[in-house]
Design an enzyme around this catalytic site. Structure first.
Site, PDB file in Angstrom:
ATOM      1  N   SER A 267      -2.874 -12.773  93.184  1.00 56.59           N
ATOM      2  CA  SER A 267      -2.886 -12.681  94.636  1.00 56.59           C
ATOM      3  C   SER A 267      -4.236 -12.112  95.049  1.00 56.59           C
ATOM      4  O   SER A 267      -5.286 -12.542  94.570  1.00 56.59           O
ATOM      5  CB  SER A 267      -1.714 -11.817  95.101  1.00 56.59           C
ATOM      6  OG  SER A 267      -1.697 -11.674  96.498  1.00 56.59           O
TER       7      SER A 267
ATOM      8  N   TYR B  55      -6.936 -17.708 104.402  1.00 57.27           N
ATOM      9  CA  TYR B  55      -6.851 -17.179 103.034  1.00 57.27           C
ATOM     10  C   TYR B  55      -5.911 -15.978 103.004  1.00 57.27           C
ATOM     11  O   TYR B  55      -5.036 -15.883 102.133  1.00 57.27           O
ATOM     12  CB  TYR B  55      -8.242 -16.780 102.540  1.00 57.27           C
ATOM     13  CG  TYR B  55      -8.222 -16.174 101.153  1.00 57.27           C
ATOM     14  CD1 TYR B  55      -8.172 -16.979 100.023  1.00 57.27           C
ATOM     15  CD2 TYR B  55      -8.231 -14.786 100.968  1.00 57.27           C
ATOM     16  CE1 TYR B  55      -8.137 -16.426  98.752  1.00 57.27           C
ATOM     17  CE2 TYR B  55      -8.202 -14.228  99.706  1.00 57.27           C
ATOM     18  CZ  TYR B  55      -8.153 -15.049  98.599  1.00 57.27           C
ATOM     19  OH  TYR B  55      -8.104 -14.512  97.343  1.00 57.27           O
TER      20      TYR B  55
ATOM     21  N   LYS C 168      -2.259 -15.657 100.813  1.00 55.44           N
ATOM     22  CA  LYS C 168      -1.938 -14.595  99.864  1.00 55.44           C
ATOM     23  C   LYS C 168      -0.751 -13.758 100.333  1.00 55.44           C
ATOM     24  O   LYS C 168       0.048 -13.295  99.509  1.00 55.44           O
ATOM     25  CB  LYS C 168      -3.167 -13.727  99.613  1.00 55.44           C
ATOM     26  CG  LYS C 168      -4.303 -14.468  98.911  1.00 55.44           C
ATOM     27  CD  LYS C 168      -3.867 -15.047  97.565  1.00 55.44           C
ATOM     28  CE  LYS C 168      -5.018 -15.672  96.806  1.00 55.44           C
ATOM     29  NZ  LYS C 168      -4.609 -16.228  95.492  1.00 55.44           N
TER      30      LYS C 168
END
Length: 273
Positions: A134, A148, A152
Site C-alpha cells: 500500500s 493515487y 491506496k
C-alpha cells in the site's frame, strides 16, 4: 525451509530488490513483470529458483491462470506480495476518466484479482501470507496525488476486511505502507495529468517540499525488513516503512482523534435516542 514467493511488479524498485533478496537466501520466487527481459540477469544467476512470468495484473483471467501455474510449478504458494502499481500525479480536477480508471485498475483491481486467485490455494494449504504494498498515502493524503491516494485507501479497506475473513484458514494479511523512496516511482514509472494553470503554485510547493533532504528512504534498506516480515509467524496487519511515514501517520491520527472528541456531542446527537 525455503518459501515460495509470488511477487508482482518485479522489474524494478521494491519488486526487483525484494526478488533478489529472496533468491539470495534460497527462496523460490515467481516474479511477474510486463517485460521478461527485465529479469534476464536474475534468471541467469539463479536459474530454476526463479520463475519469470509476463503478466498484466489488470487482466483478471490471466492473473488467475498465472497463479495456478505458479502453484503447479512449485507445488505451493507461501507468500503473495502485491507490489505492482504506479503513481498518478495531478490535481483531482485535472484528472481524466481514463487516467482515473487506469489508476484504479492497476493499484486496486490488480491487487483484488491476485488476492482472489491465490486464496483457494492458501485455503487448501491452511497457510499463507498476503502482503499488499500500500502506501502511507492509504492512511493520510498529499495534494496532487488524489486518485493515487484513493486507490491506496481502497486497498487498505479491502485488505483489512480480507484479513478478518481469512484468519481462520491460517492466512495472514499485511499492509506495507512506505513513504517515498528513491526509486523511479515518481519518475519513469509515474503518469501525469494535463495541467490546469490555477494549480501550478500548489504543485510548486509540493515539489519544494519533496526536495527536503532525507525525506525519501533508501529502497535497499527495505530488503531486510521485508524478509523479517515474511518470516514472522504472527505478522502485523499494518507496518509503516520509513521515518517520514511514521511521523506523518501518527501525527495525523492524533489530530483525527482530537477532532472526533471535539465533535463527540454532535456524533451522539446524530444517533438519536
Amino acid at each position: 525451509m525455503s518459501k515460495v514467493i509470488l511477487i508482482t511488479g518485479a522489474s524494478r524498485g521494491f519488486g526487483k530488490i525484494w526478488t533478489e533478496a529472496f533468491l539470495k537466501r534460497g527462496d523460490k520466487v515467481a516474479a511477474t513483470v510486463r517485460n521478461l527481459e527485465s529479469l534476464t540477469d536474475l534468471k541467469a544467476q539463479y536459474g530454476d529458483q526463479l520463475l519469470p512470468i509476463q503478466l498484466d495484473v489488470n487482466n483478471r483471467e490471466a492473473s488467475f491462470a498465472e497463479v495456478n501455474e505458479v502453484a503447479a510449478h512449485f507445488g505451493r504458494i507461501d507468500v503473495l506480495i502485491n507490489n505492482a502499481g504506479y503513481g498518478l500525479f495531478g490535481a483531482v480536477e485535472e484528472t481524466s476518466e481514463i487516467e482515473a480508471r487506469n489508476q484504479m485498475e492497476t493499484n486496486f483491481f490488480g491487487v483484488l484479482w491476485l488476492s482472489q486467485a491465490v486464496l483457494p490455494i492458501m485455503r487448501v494449504q491452511q497457510s499463507g501470507h498476503i502482503i499488499q504494498v500500500s502506501s502511507f498515502l492509504g492512511l493520510v493524503t498529499l495534494p496532487v496525488l488524489g486518485i493515487y491516494n484513493a486507490s491506496k485507501f481502497a486497498v487498505e479497506g479491502l485488505s483489512e476486511t480480507l484479513a478478518s475473513e481469512v484468519k481462520d484458514f491460517g492466512i495472514h494479511v499485511t499492509l506495507v505502507e512506505p513513504n517515498g523512496y528513491t526509486t523511479d516511482w515518481a519518475g519513469a514509472s509515474a503518469a501525469q495529468t494535463t495541467s490546469i494553470d490555477a494549480y501550478n503554485p500548489l504543485k510548486q510547493g509540493f515539489q519544494e517540499a519533496a526536495s527536503t533532504p532525507g525525506i525519501f528512504g533508501d529502497p535497499q534498506a527495505t530488503a531486510a525488513p521485508i524478509l523479517d516480515l515474511v518470516d514472522n509467524s504472527n505478522p502485523p496487519l499494518r507496518v509503516l516503512f520509513g521515518k517520514f511515514a511514521y511521523t506523518a501517520v501518527t501525527q495525523a491520527y492524533k489530530e483525527r482523534l482530537n477532532a472526533f472528541e471535539a465533535w463527540k456531542t454532535v456524533s451522539e446527537a446524530a444517533h438519536g435516542n
